[in-house]
Design a protein around this motif. Structure first.
Motif, PDB file in Angstrom:
ATOM      1  N   ILE A 210      35.766  72.397 -15.180  1.00 58.08           N
ATOM      2  CA  ILE A 210      35.774  70.881 -15.492  1.00 58.08           C
ATOM      3  C   ILE A 210      35.458  71.438 -17.080  1.00 58.08           C
ATOM      4  O   ILE A 210      34.736  72.101 -17.015  1.00 58.08           O
ATOM      5  CB  ILE A 210      34.784  69.953 -14.974  1.00 58.08           C
ATOM      6  N   ASP A 211      35.418  70.279 -17.739  1.00 63.05           N
ATOM      7  CA  ASP A 211      34.997  70.327 -19.112  1.00 63.05           C
ATOM      8  C   ASP A 211      33.371  70.018 -19.099  1.00 63.05           C
ATOM      9  O   ASP A 211      33.728  68.703 -18.972  1.00 63.05           O
ATOM     10  CB  ASP A 211      35.736  69.923 -20.420  1.00 63.05           C
ATOM     11  N   ASP A 214      29.811  65.485 -21.205  1.00 61.29           N
ATOM     12  CA  ASP A 214      28.117  64.916 -20.234  1.00 61.29           C
ATOM     13  C   ASP A 214      27.330  65.561 -20.260  1.00 61.29           C
ATOM     14  O   ASP A 214      26.106  64.870 -21.050  1.00 61.29           O
ATOM     15  CB  ASP A 214      28.624  63.584 -19.415  1.00 61.29           C
ATOM     16  N   ASP A 315      23.899  62.977 -13.878  1.00 60.74           N
ATOM     17  CA  ASP A 315      24.003  61.968 -14.983  1.00 60.74           C
ATOM     18  C   ASP A 315      22.496  61.347 -15.364  1.00 60.74           C
ATOM     19  O   ASP A 315      22.675  61.000 -17.067  1.00 60.74           O
ATOM     20  CB  ASP A 315      24.539  60.606 -14.722  1.00 60.74           C
ATOM     21  N   ALA A 318      22.198  63.869 -18.533  1.00 62.91           N
ATOM     22  CA  ALA A 318      23.370  63.235 -19.871  1.00 62.91           C
ATOM     23  C   ALA A 318      22.730  62.516 -20.945  1.00 62.91           C
ATOM     24  O   ALA A 318      22.299  61.166 -21.023  1.00 62.91           O
ATOM     25  CB  ALA A 318      23.996  62.910 -19.679  1.00 62.91           C
ATOM     26  N   ARG A 320      22.509  60.545 -24.960  1.00 67.24           N
ATOM     27  CA  ARG A 320      23.358  59.721 -25.552  1.00 67.24           C
ATOM     28  C   ARG A 320      23.839  60.098 -26.865  1.00 67.24           C
ATOM     29  O   ARG A 320      22.791  61.196 -27.895  1.00 67.24           O
ATOM     30  CB  ARG A 320      23.071  58.772 -25.229  1.00 67.24           C
TER      31      ARG A 320
ATOM     32  N   MET B   1      23.841  52.390 -27.464  1.00 68.24           N
ATOM     33  CA  MET B   1      24.311  52.019 -25.875  1.00 68.24           C
ATOM     34  C   MET B   1      23.552  52.891 -25.156  1.00 68.24           C
ATOM     35  O   MET B   1      23.636  54.006 -25.435  1.00 68.24           O
ATOM     36  CB  MET B   1      25.855  52.442 -25.889  1.00 68.24           C
ATOM     37  N   ARG B   3      22.362  55.211 -21.354  1.00 71.63           N
ATOM     38  CA  ARG B   3      23.257  55.613 -20.797  1.00 71.63           C
ATOM     39  C   ARG B   3      23.019  54.930 -19.119  1.00 71.63           C
ATOM     40  O   ARG B   3      24.357  55.387 -18.533  1.00 71.63           O
ATOM     41  CB  ARG B   3      22.130  57.340 -20.021  1.00 71.63           C
ATOM     42  N   SER B   7      27.133  54.610 -17.749  1.00 73.21           N
ATOM     43  CA  SER B   7      27.800  54.997 -16.405  1.00 73.21           C
ATOM     44  C   SER B   7      27.756  53.574 -15.295  1.00 73.21           C
ATOM     45  O   SER B   7      28.637  53.991 -14.733  1.00 73.21           O
ATOM     46  CB  SER B   7      26.284  55.282 -15.450  1.00 73.21           C
ATOM     47  N   ASP B  33      40.168  65.652 -14.335  1.00 75.04           N
ATOM     48  CA  ASP B  33      39.987  65.424 -15.415  1.00 75.04           C
ATOM     49  C   ASP B  33      41.453  65.137 -15.845  1.00 75.04           C
ATOM     50  O   ASP B  33      41.221  64.426 -17.140  1.00 75.04           O
ATOM     51  CB  ASP B  33      40.290  67.190 -16.164  1.00 75.04           C
TER      52      ASP B  33
END
Lengths: 322, 322
Positions: A210-211, A214, A315, A318, A320, B1, B3, B7, B33
């Motif tokens: 996966i890259d 996020d 998540d 992650a 922003r 914006m 997070r 999502s 991906d």
């Protein structure tokens, strides 16, 4: 919207296009109803689309060449994560106004990366609106060789290319007013390098990929869920970029590396026997491949620092963007 | 914006996706991906991208199902104009806010057309911003059989499918407040039907093809310039839709037919010997194919009504949209 303006926008689409020279695979180039391309026999196509929106994915004040580069790079990174070779792309560009100098810069940044990666721009559409770029990329890979997120096995190494966290710190510096575009951290954020050669080299070696868009933990979470496994990280093993270590305390560095997005490094899993070969392959590309943990049975991520435990692992971390 | 919002947008991308069932050509579907697809041996790929922007290409108040249908239809129409069979598409959707009912409608309209045309949605990206849809479509055609704009020869017939002008009149009625979506003219504007089956049937028969998006004369101009020829039109031969003849005077009808865009009919040129066969093929699809003039040496369009002469013949005529 006046007809005159629309014609101008149509002209821009032509202006941004560059005829692909010496490519027998491009049968009909930009300018007809469609481009027509000849796929390579014995190969499959990897296709992905990414939209980059001003003030969400990049700052409005970013240099136009960086905006063009970055919009293509984030899309190409998805090809890298499948192990595909970049071949063709389309660009849907929405612009609030026509500024020839700015557009020339955008085209420069886009095409410099496209040409370096062998990814011909074969179609485009330009419309008026808030600035955004939707890039659809097409890559090729030998039939059956795609690297998916779903192949990680218990006992596999987890490894990451390069030095994640640099882009997140680059964004922080940008937001603090740093404007020296030669600064390596700013460069990491504004001009990420899709790991296409690494992706191809890892084909046949990695069990999943996966890259990191996020954030390392967020994207590790995607991979773990797709594979139905868990992970045990070794924090001591995380690759720490020198400019991060030089200026941040160790908690800050960990946060950048684990939670920072936008680096577009590759996060892969490798059967134990494949690690050394994979590292040699990537060393030939001058790219470190650092083992940072192992795949374990179960779910979720073990070995996280205190501040990260209990937050779910993905998540939530992650950060922003622009 | 925030997070959290991001999502949500990522969830929307999943919500809009529908797994393609029973398609052996889709090796990796939405959710990794990249999607990975297996092209058909002996075929080439036609690729095109079209962006539909609110209040430029469609009215904000249009039913969401029509917006979804139309954004895909205008892109598929480019495949039809190359003679390609629709296979796969990606959607980059930019939304100002998340309204589940509206999104469900959008998805319904998009997928109903996609499924009917065999065009699987294999990738998507959803971002926040002013409403727009960028659709990249991929079609296949036997190697070497693409219909381009560049093949028209002196002496060829010029012919058009269906009844162009209906969509332009539909847009005019919409702007006048007509909201009966069952009205055939409104339907022609809001839910144009890409002529994919006709495009495939005309492969091997037509010498050149383009779809009528900017208006019949505007698009004829594109075809003539690409082919390096001129045209002599026979105005008496123009196909006039009954609802246009019933309500407009003859000048207005001509203007709708010659200058109205958005119909997405096919405009083709045919060697004289191929016309009858082409008409038979399209009659089997319940689609008229009307000869409206001939290709002549030189450039430009002869036989235009007084009001159109001297205006250049193309872009000047193209009317604007939503």
């Amino acid at each position: 919207m006046s007809r005159a303006a629309l014609s101008e926008f149509a002209l821009i689409a032509r202006y941004l296009a560059r005829p692909a020279s010496g490519r027998a695979d491009i049968v009909v180039d930009n300018g007809d109803d469609c481009a027509v391309i000849a796929p390579t026999s014995g190969h499959q196509l990897a296709i992905s689309v990414d939209t980059s929106v001003v003030d969400v994915h990049f700052p409005a004040a970013a240099p136009p060449a960086a905006i063009g580069h970055r919009a293509l790079a984030v899309a190409l990174s998805d090809l890298a994560a499948m192990g595909a070779r970049a071949r063709w792309c389309t660009l849907a560009l929405t612009l609030p106004e026509i500024d020839p100098d700015w557009l020339a810069g955008l085209g420069e940044g886009f095409h410099a990366l496209a040409e370096r990666c062998g990814c011909a721009l074969i179609g485009g559409d330009v419309t008026r609106g808030s600035l955004s770029l939707s890039v659809t990329v097409h890559g090729e890979l030998p039939t059956g060789s795609a690297l998916t997120r779903a192949g990680a096995q218990v006992g596999d190494w987890i490894a990451v290319t390069g030095y994640p966290g640099r882009a997140a710190e680059g964004l922080a510096r940008w937001q603090q007013g740093e404007r020296d575009l030669a600064h390596p951290l700013l460069d990491a954020y504004l001009r990420p390098q899709p790991r296409l050669a690494a992706g191809e080299a890892l084909r046949g070696l990695a069990s999943a990929a996966i890259d990191v868009s996020d954030g390392l933990l967020a994207d590790l979470g995607h991979l773990l869920r797709a594979s139905g496994v868990g992970a045990q990280l070794d924090l001591e093993a995380l690759p720490l970029a020198t400019p991060l270590r030089a200026t941040l305390d160790s908690d800050q560095v960990q946060r950048r590396v684990l939670a920072g997005g936008d680096d577009y490094e590759l996060l892969v899993t490798l059967p134990p026997a494949a690690l050394a070969t994979a590292q040699q392959q990537l060393a030939a590309l001058h790219l470190p491949l650092t083992p940072i943990g192992r795949i374990v049975a179960g779910e979720g991520v073990g070995g996280l620092p205190e501040a990260f435990v209990g937050l779910g692992g993905w998540d939530h971390f992650a950060e922003r963007r622009a």
